[in-house]
Scaffold this active site. Structure first.
Site, mmCIF file in Angstrom:
data_model
loop_
_atom_site.group_PDB
_atom_site.id
_atom_site.type_symbol
_atom_site.label_atom_id
_atom_site.label_comp_id
_atom_site.label_asym_id
_atom_site.label_seq_id
_atom_site.Cartn_x
_atom_site.Cartn_y
_atom_site.Cartn_z
ATOM 1 N N GLU A 27 0.631 -1.199 0.110
ATOM 2 C CA GLU A 27 -0.102 0.157 0.014
ATOM 3 C C GLU A 27 0.829 1.176 -0.004
ATOM 4 O OE1 GLU A 27 -1.313 1.560 3.703
ATOM 5 O OE2 GLU A 27 -1.474 -0.178 4.667
ATOM 6 N N LYS A 162 -5.400 -2.437 15.402
ATOM 7 C CA LYS A 162 -5.029 -1.499 16.688
ATOM 8 C C LYS A 162 -5.702 -1.826 17.815
ATOM 9 C CE LYS A 162 -2.629 1.483 13.681
ATOM 10 N NZ LYS A 162 -3.107 0.948 12.225
#
Length: 304
Positions: A27, A162
């Site tokens: 990415e 996360k």
């Protein structure tokens, strides 16, 4: 008649795909929005080297001047990493507008997965997956990453999600979307900076060959992607007490500044990077490097 530009594949990526050689998608949002100038270009080169060293071809993806580019050239990589590049952050919903309007942007997990699949690339190495945000039962704040994984047959290698996210709900959404979640040499679902989130993974694999075997079998029965969760390297894991303190302070920062939606992750990451004195940046770099190496190993196995 209005036409949109086709995917622009680098010669190296095109040759590799036509020859049946392993290719790994990378990415660009990590580079343009997740790392500071200077370090982002160093990391970009490091990640591409890691893929090559494992026997695969790297394909860093972005949209430049309305053109989806699969496999950035050195000059294009410098452009993406340049200070003040001003690239938009493009999720899958943003690809059409960006291409149609001739804009430039960095691709997220969702858009990178979709563009990789459209180009014929089946493996993608990244840092962390987006997920269900806390309070989503009222805000409906759920990352597009999950929906894309449910319909795009890409293997995403990451270090879980996360800890600011609702991890239990994220795993439930992945199950609903028929996305197998594999733990690489772990029985615990990782939480990005931490090796364990406290939640188990449904399935464990201990080698790249095992992961590739699961992917091949899954593709016989479903069109959804596969999530391969690879914990941050032991030596790079953040101290849990430090992590928890930074997270609590970060959540208070979000509340105090009324930060919501797509702004949550970059604000929280910046807080971690600043308040930890760079420790979180080091952990971020090491976990991404480990993930792209593993992604390349899986791609090599799938190409056999």
């Amino acid at each position: 008649m209005i036409t949109t530009p086709p995917l622009s594949l680098s010669a190296e990526v095109s040759d590799a795909l036509h020859g049946g050689h392993p290719v790994v998608a990378l990415e660009s949002t990590l580079l343009s929005h997740g790392l500071p100038p200077g370090r982002n270009l160093e990391v970009a080169h490091r990640l591409e080297r890691a893929v090559r060293d494992a026997g695969a071809v790297p394909a860093t993806i972005a949209v430049l001047d309305g053109r989806p580019v699969i496999g950035l050239s050195p000059a294009e990589l410098e452009r993406v990493c340049a200070p003040g590049a001003g690239l938009d952050k493009l999720s899958l919903r943003d690809l059409g507008p960006a291409v149609g309007l001739g804009r430039s942007g960095a691709t997220t997990v969702a858009s990178t997965s979709a563009l990789a699949a459209a180009a014929g690339i089946g493996v993608f190495g990244t840092g962390g997956l987006g997920g269900v945000h806390l309070g989503a039962e009222t805000s409906w704040d759920v990352s597009a990453d999950l929906g894309v994984l449910g319909k795009v047959a890409t293997v995403v290698v990451c270090s879980g999600v996360k800890s600011v996210l609702d991890i239990a709900a994220t795993l439930e959404v992945l199950e609903t979307n028929s996305v197998p979640v594999l733990g690489f040499r772990t029985d615990d679902f990782p939480a990005f900076y931490l090796r364990s989130s406290g939640f188990p993974v449904p399935w464990r694999v201990d080698t790249a060959a095992q992961a590739a075997g699961v992917v091949r079998a899954h593709r016989r029965f479903a069109d959804s992607g596969v999530l391969l969760a690879n914990p941050v390297p032991v030596e790079s894991e953040m101290d849990k007490e430090v992590h928890d303190r930074l997270l609590a302070d970060g959540l208070e920062l979000l509340r105090a500044n009324d930060v919501h939606g797509s702004d949550v992750t970059p604000v929280l990451l910046e807080h971690f990077h600043t308040a930890s004195g760079g420790l979180s940046l080091d952990a971020n770099e090491e976990l991404v490097a480990a993930n792209v190496r593993l992604a390349a190993e899986v791609a090599v196995e799938l190409a056999r």
